[in-house]
Design an enzyme around this catalytic site. Structure first.
Site, PDB file in Angstrom:
ATOM      1  N   GLN A 187       8.189 -27.730  60.650  1.00 22.21           N
ATOM      2  CA  GLN A 187       7.142 -27.912  59.642  1.00 22.21           C
ATOM      3  C   GLN A 187       7.751 -27.825  58.241  1.00 22.21           C
ATOM      4  O   GLN A 187       7.080 -28.054  57.253  1.00 22.21           O
ATOM      5  CB  GLN A 187       6.083 -26.814  59.790  1.00 22.21           C
ATOM      6  N   ASN A 188       9.046 -27.463  58.193  1.00 24.50           N
ATOM      7  CA  ASN A 188       9.658 -27.193  56.894  1.00 24.50           C
ATOM      8  C   ASN A 188      10.059 -28.471  56.175  1.00 24.50           C
ATOM      9  O   ASN A 188      10.437 -29.460  56.804  1.00 24.50           O
ATOM     10  CB  ASN A 188      10.886 -26.287  57.065  1.00 24.50           C
TER      11      ASN A 188
ATOM     12  N   HIS B 237       5.980 -32.284  58.124  1.00 25.62           N
ATOM     13  CA  HIS B 237       5.343 -32.203  56.803  1.00 25.62           C
ATOM     14  C   HIS B 237       6.190 -32.838  55.700  1.00 25.62           C
ATOM     15  O   HIS B 237       6.016 -32.518  54.529  1.00 25.62           O
ATOM     16  CB  HIS B 237       5.015 -30.733  56.464  1.00 25.62           C
TER      17      HIS B 237
ATOM     18  N   CYS C 272       1.191 -45.726  43.051  1.00 27.09           N
ATOM     19  CA  CYS C 272       1.401 -46.931  43.879  1.00 27.09           C
ATOM     20  C   CYS C 272       1.995 -46.604  45.253  1.00 27.09           C
ATOM     21  O   CYS C 272       2.180 -47.514  46.061  1.00 27.09           O
ATOM     22  CB  CYS C 272       2.263 -47.955  43.143  1.00 27.09           C
TER      23      CYS C 272
ATOM     24  N   CYS D 262       7.303 -43.215  37.792  1.00 28.89           N
ATOM     25  CA  CYS D 262       7.686 -44.328  38.662  1.00 28.89           C
ATOM     26  C   CYS D 262       8.242 -45.457  37.792  1.00 28.89           C
ATOM     27  O   CYS D 262       7.628 -45.820  36.779  1.00 28.89           O
ATOM     28  CB  CYS D 262       6.433 -44.790  39.407  1.00 28.89           C
TER      29      CYS D 262
ATOM     30  N   GLY E 250       9.085 -18.406  63.634  1.00 34.33           N
ATOM     31  CA  GLY E 250       8.781 -18.191  62.217  1.00 34.33           C
ATOM     32  C   GLY E 250       7.643 -19.030  61.688  1.00 34.33           C
ATOM     33  O   GLY E 250       7.738 -19.587  60.596  1.00 34.33           O
TER      34      GLY E 250
ATOM     35  N   SER F 152       3.231 -19.060  61.229  1.00 36.73           N
ATOM     36  CA  SER F 152       1.983 -18.310  61.388  1.00 36.73           C
ATOM     37  C   SER F 152       1.032 -19.049  62.324  1.00 36.73           C
ATOM     38  O   SER F 152       0.048 -18.479  62.777  1.00 36.73           O
ATOM     39  CB  SER F 152       1.315 -18.087  60.024  1.00 36.73           C
TER      40      SER F 152
ATOM     41  N   ASN G 235       9.133 -13.957  65.860  1.00 36.33           N
ATOM     42  CA  ASN G 235       8.462 -13.755  64.572  1.00 36.33           C
ATOM     43  C   ASN G 235       8.682 -12.307  64.152  1.00 36.33           C
ATOM     44  O   ASN G 235       8.751 -11.426  65.002  1.00 36.33           O
ATOM     45  CB  ASN G 235       6.956 -14.051  64.734  1.00 36.33           C
TER      46      ASN G 235
HETATM   47  C1  BJW Z   1       9.582 -14.792  60.124  1.00 33.03           C
HETATM   48  C2  BJW Z   1      10.633 -14.387  59.290  1.00 33.03           C
HETATM   49  C3  BJW Z   1      11.914 -14.266  59.880  1.00 33.03           C
HETATM   50  C4  BJW Z   1       8.823 -14.501  58.103  1.00 33.03           C
HETATM   51  N1  BJW Z   1      12.075 -14.532  61.177  1.00 33.03           N
HETATM   52  N2  BJW Z   1       9.766 -15.030  61.412  1.00 33.03           N
HETATM   53  C5  BJW Z   1      -8.619 -28.003  62.318  1.00 33.03           C
HETATM   54  C6  BJW Z   1      -9.216 -26.789  62.062  1.00 33.03           C
HETATM   55  C7  BJW Z   1      -9.227 -26.270  60.758  1.00 33.03           C
HETATM   56  C8  BJW Z   1      -8.637 -26.955  59.692  1.00 33.03           C
HETATM   57  C9  BJW Z   1      -8.044 -28.156  59.959  1.00 33.03           C
HETATM   58  C10 BJW Z   1      -8.046 -28.676  61.252  1.00 33.03           C
HETATM   59  N3  BJW Z   1      -7.386 -29.858  61.224  1.00 33.03           N
HETATM   60  C11 BJW Z   1      -6.972 -30.094  59.948  1.00 33.03           C
HETATM   61  C12 BJW Z   1      -7.363 -29.073  59.163  1.00 33.03           C
HETATM   62  C13 BJW Z   1      -7.110 -28.923  57.702  1.00 33.03           C
HETATM   63  C14 BJW Z   1      -5.718 -28.453  57.379  1.00 33.03           C
HETATM   64  C15 BJW Z   1      -5.495 -27.084  58.008  1.00 33.03           C
HETATM   65  O1  BJW Z   1      -4.790 -26.919  58.987  1.00 33.03           O
HETATM   66  N4  BJW Z   1      -6.041 -26.041  57.425  1.00 33.03           N
HETATM   67  C16 BJW Z   1      -5.883 -24.680  57.937  1.00 33.03           C
HETATM   68  C17 BJW Z   1      -5.005 -23.872  56.984  1.00 33.03           C
HETATM   69  C18 BJW Z   1      -7.209 -24.073  58.126  1.00 33.03           C
HETATM   70  N5  BJW Z   1      -4.711 -29.399  57.814  1.00 33.03           N
HETATM   71  C19 BJW Z   1      -4.425 -30.493  57.113  1.00 33.03           C
HETATM   72  O2  BJW Z   1      -5.011 -30.749  56.082  1.00 33.03           O
HETATM   73  C20 BJW Z   1      -3.336 -31.404  57.636  1.00 33.03           C
HETATM   74  N6  BJW Z   1      -3.770 -32.750  57.624  1.00 33.03           N
HETATM   75  C21 BJW Z   1      -4.628 -33.252  58.501  1.00 33.03           C
HETATM   76  O3  BJW Z   1      -5.082 -32.587  59.408  1.00 33.03           O
HETATM   77  O4  BJW Z   1      -4.901 -34.581  58.303  1.00 33.03           O
HETATM   78  C22 BJW Z   1      -5.951 -35.175  59.059  1.00 33.03           C
HETATM   79  C23 BJW Z   1      -7.180 -35.115  58.236  1.00 33.03           C
HETATM   80  C24 BJW Z   1      -7.181 -35.697  56.997  1.00 33.03           C
HETATM   81  C25 BJW Z   1      -8.326 -35.658  56.232  1.00 33.03           C
HETATM   82  C26 BJW Z   1      -9.451 -34.987  56.710  1.00 33.03           C
HETATM   83  C27 BJW Z   1      -9.418 -34.373  57.965  1.00 33.03           C
HETATM   84  C28 BJW Z   1      -8.267 -34.456  58.729  1.00 33.03           C
HETATM   85  C29 BJW Z   1      -2.121 -31.370  56.732  1.00 33.03           C
HETATM   86  C30 BJW Z   1      -1.443 -30.069  56.719  1.00 33.03           C
HETATM   87  C31 BJW Z   1      -0.261 -30.121  55.751  1.00 33.03           C
HETATM   88  C32 BJW Z   1       0.356 -28.753  55.547  1.00 33.03           C
HETATM   89  N7  BJW Z   1       1.229 -28.837  54.432  1.00 33.03           N
HETATM   90  C33 BJW Z   1       1.995 -27.662  54.042  1.00 33.03           C
HETATM   91  C34 BJW Z   1       2.698 -27.991  52.710  1.00 33.03           C
HETATM   92  C35 BJW Z   1       3.865 -28.932  52.942  1.00 33.03           C
HETATM   93  C36 BJW Z   1       4.634 -29.205  51.703  1.00 33.03           C
HETATM   94  C37 BJW Z   1       5.267 -27.968  51.120  1.00 33.03           C
HETATM   95  O5  BJW Z   1       6.058 -27.263  51.781  1.00 33.03           O
HETATM   96  O6  BJW Z   1       4.955 -27.688  49.968  1.00 33.03           O
HETATM   97  O7  BJW Z   1       2.951 -27.317  55.054  1.00 33.03           O
HETATM   98  S1  BJW Z   1       1.009 -26.185  53.936  1.00 33.03           S
HETATM   99  C38 BJW Z   1       2.244 -25.085  54.546  1.00 33.03           C
HETATM  100  O8  BJW Z   1       1.853 -24.479  55.798  1.00 33.03           O
HETATM  101  C39 BJW Z   1       3.458 -25.963  54.850  1.00 33.03           C
HETATM  102  C40 BJW Z   1       3.960 -25.358  56.115  1.00 33.03           C
HETATM  103  O9  BJW Z   1       4.770 -26.281  56.807  1.00 33.03           O
HETATM  104  C41 BJW Z   1       2.688 -24.997  56.837  1.00 33.03           C
HETATM  105  C42 BJW Z   1       2.846 -23.988  57.929  1.00 33.03           C
HETATM  106  O10 BJW Z   1       3.266 -22.765  57.443  1.00 33.03           O
HETATM  107  P1  BJW Z   1       4.318 -21.893  58.267  1.00 33.03           P
HETATM  108  O11 BJW Z   1       5.591 -22.620  58.391  1.00 33.03           O
HETATM  109  O12 BJW Z   1       3.681 -21.411  59.498  1.00 33.03           O
HETATM  110  O13 BJW Z   1       4.604 -20.712  57.238  1.00 33.03           O
HETATM  111  P2  BJW Z   1       3.794 -19.347  57.010  1.00 33.03           P
HETATM  112  O14 BJW Z   1       4.212 -18.838  55.676  1.00 33.03           O
HETATM  113  O15 BJW Z   1       2.355 -19.521  57.256  1.00 33.03           O
HETATM  114  O16 BJW Z   1       4.315 -18.379  58.163  1.00 33.03           O
HETATM  115  C43 BJW Z   1       5.649 -17.894  58.190  1.00 33.03           C
HETATM  116  C44 BJW Z   1       5.793 -17.042  59.441  1.00 33.03           C
HETATM  117  O17 BJW Z   1       7.146 -16.640  59.553  1.00 33.03           O
HETATM  118  C45 BJW Z   1       4.947 -15.752  59.422  1.00 33.03           C
HETATM  119  O18 BJW Z   1       4.278 -15.648  60.676  1.00 33.03           O
HETATM  120  C46 BJW Z   1       5.978 -14.637  59.254  1.00 33.03           C
HETATM  121  O19 BJW Z   1       5.610 -13.445  59.936  1.00 33.03           O
HETATM  122  C47 BJW Z   1       7.197 -15.254  59.884  1.00 33.03           C
HETATM  123  N8  BJW Z   1       8.512 -14.794  59.362  1.00 33.03           N
HETATM  124  N9  BJW Z   1      10.176 -14.137  58.043  1.00 33.03           N
HETATM  125  C48 BJW Z   1      11.017 -14.850  61.936  1.00 33.03           C
HETATM  126  N10 BJW Z   1      13.015 -13.833  59.137  1.00 33.03           N
HETATM  127 ZN    ZN Z   2       4.363 -46.451  41.109  1.00 30.43          ZN
END
Ligand code: BJW
Ligand code: ZN
Length: 251
Positions: free
Chosen positions: A98-99, A116, A127, A151, A191, A193, A217
């Site tokens: 996801q990174n 992502h 555009c 752009c 790693g 959530s 985790n």
């Molecule tokens: C360690 C550690 C160590 C720490 N060792 N572990 C269904 C239900 C509800 C909502 C939705 C649904 N379907 C879609 C949605 C909406 C939304 C969503 O999911 N919302 C929820 C939050 C409720 N999803 C979307 O909008 C997605 N699009 C989509 O579904 O399109 C279709 C659609 C379109 C229009 C209308 C309807 C549907 C897109 C999601 C895009 C996510 N983007 C991001 C940003 C990317 C760019 C950037 O990096 O800036 O992606 S958000 C952010 O979260 C990023 C990450 O990849 C993602 C996940 O986070 P991750 O990796 O899990 O990190 P953390 O910080 O949460 O957790 C870290 C973990 O590591 C923790 O558990 C720590 O304990 C652990 N840890 N140190 C081991 N050393």
């Molecule tokens: Zn452009």
């Protein structure tokens, strides 16, 4: 019951699914950590959205520039390196992340499915075409607002080529990830959530298709049934230890 490392040694198709926690030990803040500097007052979800960018492009671009420079100056950690070594130890490995950083690739992993997007690609917010030139990252500079570059074709504002909330994930990448989850016999979820959809479906799909799932985790992860396990600790320590247990001291 605890996870039996021989399941890793015996896996025919291993899926490794990573989130921000795998890069935490490289100094990259996780998503749900407290944000730094100027961004402390904002939710990550406000910054990682098209609405956020429309409302205040310099705030959002400044945050991404800060993150891009952090990644540029960071090094892969023993967790990334262990995953890269795993590719030579199992018959088939699919790496799904996801990174938006490139630390898996810099550790030696050949192919990662980036659900992502990537920080090192830019496209036009107006555009949508990819940017022809990527400005070199600056020195890390927390809490700075920066006007986004423009752009060269339409003068629109450039944005990072990542997937923001409400945006579709790249269809081919998501399909490949779902297929691997349904075909694997073991999935390591490292790693993350597990709250962001649709990526969060990946371990559930693997479980439903009969695979074993192991979560690594720092926080406890709730598990259900006989095929789901969790190890608590930093991935950079747990993964090398797991490889040694499964494949011996040289792994
Ligand atoms: C360690 C550690 C160590 C720490 N060792 N572990 C269904 C239900 C509800 C909502 C939705 C649904 N379907 C879609 C949605 C909406 C939304 C969503 O999911 N919302 C929820 C939050 C409720 N999803 C979307 O909008 C997605 N699009 C989509 O579904 O399109 C279709 C659609 C379109 C229009 C209308 C309807 C549907 C897109 C999601 C895009 C996510 N983007 C991001 C940003 C990317 C760019 C950037 O990096 O800036 O992606 S958000 C952010 O979260 C990023 C990450 O990849 C993602 C996940 O986070 P991750 O990796 O899990 O990190 P953390 O910080 O949460 O957790 C870290 C973990 O590591 C923790 O558990 C720590 O304990 C652990 N840890 N140190 C081991 N050393
Ligand atoms: Zn452009």
């Amino acid at each position: 019951m605890s996870f039996d490392p021989s399941l890793l040694a015996k896996a025919r198709h291993l899926v490794v699914f990573t989130g921000a926690g795998i890069s935490a030990e490289s100094g990259i803040p996780t998503f749900r950590d407290r944000l730094s500097g100027l961004w402390e007052r904002y939710e990550a979800s406000e910054l990682a959205s098209a609405e956020g960018f429309r409302r205040d492009p310099a705030l959002v671009w400044g945050w991404y520039e800060w993150r891009r420079t952090l990644v540029h100056h960071a090094q892969p950690n023993p967790g990334h390196q262990a995953i890269a070594r795993l590719a030579a130890l199992v018959p088939k490995l699919t790496l799904i992340t996801q990174n938006v950083d490139d630390l898996h690739e810099r550790a030696g992993s050949r192919e990662a499915l980036h659900l992502h997007g990537r920080l090192d690609a830019l496209r036009c917010f107006a555009c949508t075409r990819p940017a022809l030139e990527i400005p070199k990252p600056d020195e890390p500079n927390e809490g700075r607002r920066v006007e986004p570059p423009r752009c060269t074709r339409c003068n629109g504002k450039l944005r990072p080529s990542v997937v923001w909330f409400g945006e579709q994930l790249p269809g081919d990448v998501l399909r490949a990830a779902f297929t691997a989850a349904e075909e694997c016999d073991l999935l390591l979820s490292i790693g993350t959530s597990g709250v962001v959809e649709p990526a969060a479906r990946i371990p559930r799909l693997a479980l439903a298709a009969g695979a074993t799932v192991l979560h690594l985790n720092t926080q406890p992860v709730a598990v259900q049934g006989e095929r789901e396990f969790a190890l608590a600790g930093p991935a950079g320590e747990l993964l090398p230890a797991l490889l040694r247990q499964a494949f011996g001291a040289d792994a």
